[in-house]
Design a protein around this motif. Sequence first.
Motif, PDB file in Angstrom:
ATOM      1  N   GLU A 176       0.810  -1.227   0.000  1.00 19.59           N
ATOM      2  CA  GLU A 176       0.000   0.000   0.000  1.00 19.59           C
ATOM      3  C   GLU A 176       0.845   1.280   0.000  1.00 19.59           C
ATOM      4  O   GLU A 176       0.450   2.279  -0.596  1.00 19.59           O
ATOM      5  CB  GLU A 176      -1.017   0.000   1.147  1.00 19.59           C
ATOM      6  N   GLN A 177       2.025   1.256   0.618  1.00 18.61           N
ATOM      7  CA  GLN A 177       2.890   2.441   0.591  1.00 18.61           C
ATOM      8  C   GLN A 177       3.449   2.680  -0.808  1.00 18.61           C
ATOM      9  O   GLN A 177       3.535   3.820  -1.266  1.00 18.61           O
ATOM     10  CB  GLN A 177       4.040   2.319   1.605  1.00 18.61           C
ATOM     11  N   GLU A 178       3.848   1.614  -1.475  1.00 15.94           N
ATOM     12  CA  GLU A 178       4.370   1.734  -2.838  1.00 15.94           C
ATOM     13  C   GLU A 178       3.264   2.172  -3.803  1.00 15.94           C
ATOM     14  O   GLU A 178       3.510   2.961  -4.715  1.00 15.94           O
ATOM     15  CB  GLU A 178       4.970   0.406  -3.289  1.00 15.94           C
ATOM     16  N   CYS A 190      -5.638  -0.004  -3.552  1.00 15.61           N
ATOM     17  CA  CYS A 190      -4.552  -0.655  -2.832  1.00 15.61           C
ATOM     18  C   CYS A 190      -4.011   0.256  -1.727  1.00 15.61           C
ATOM     19  O   CYS A 190      -3.787  -0.192  -0.602  1.00 15.61           O
ATOM     20  CB  CYS A 190      -3.436  -1.047  -3.800  1.00 15.61           C
ATOM     21  N   ALA A 191      -3.814   1.519  -2.050  1.00 15.68           N
ATOM     22  CA  ALA A 191      -3.259   2.467  -1.074  1.00 15.68           C
ATOM     23  C   ALA A 191      -4.191   2.673   0.118  1.00 15.68           C
ATOM     24  O   ALA A 191      -3.734   2.976   1.219  1.00 15.68           O
ATOM     25  CB  ALA A 191      -2.966   3.800  -1.752  1.00 15.68           C
ATOM     26  N   ALA A 192      -5.479   2.490  -0.084  1.00 16.74           N
ATOM     27  CA  ALA A 192      -6.462   2.754   0.965  1.00 16.74           C
ATOM     28  C   ALA A 192      -6.609   1.602   1.958  1.00 16.74           C
ATOM     29  O   ALA A 192      -7.183   1.787   3.030  1.00 16.74           O
ATOM     30  CB  ALA A 192      -7.818   3.056   0.330  1.00 16.74           C
ATOM     31  N   ILE A 193      -6.083   0.420   1.627  1.00 10.49           N
ATOM     32  CA  ILE A 193      -6.293  -0.753   2.471  1.00 10.49           C
ATOM     33  C   ILE A 193      -4.955  -1.202   3.052  1.00 10.49           C
ATOM     34  O   ILE A 193      -4.084  -1.693   2.335  1.00 10.49           O
ATOM     35  CB  ILE A 193      -6.936  -1.903   1.664  1.00 10.49           C
ATOM     36  N   SER A 194      -4.820  -1.020   4.339  1.00 14.79           N
ATOM     37  CA  SER A 194      -3.589  -1.411   5.024  1.00 14.79           C
ATOM     38  C   SER A 194      -3.346  -2.911   4.874  1.00 14.79           C
ATOM     39  O   SER A 194      -4.259  -3.717   5.019  1.00 14.79           O
ATOM     40  CB  SER A 194      -3.696  -1.046   6.498  1.00 14.79           C
TER      41      SER A 194
END
Length: 52
Positions: free
Chosen positions: A3-5, A39-43
Amino acid sequence: MNEQEAAAALREIHGLRQSCGDERQLAALDDLATILEECAAISGSYLWFAGD
């Protein structure tokens, strides 16, 4: 891609839009942005690419 990438890649979308040559490329980039946002929104999530 975790998610960070995905969040980092999402920040690059604006610059990539400026280099797109046609509507098909813009549509593909918009689709990618949607997937990256999810993807970025879901840890703990991952986005996998398969193929070329």
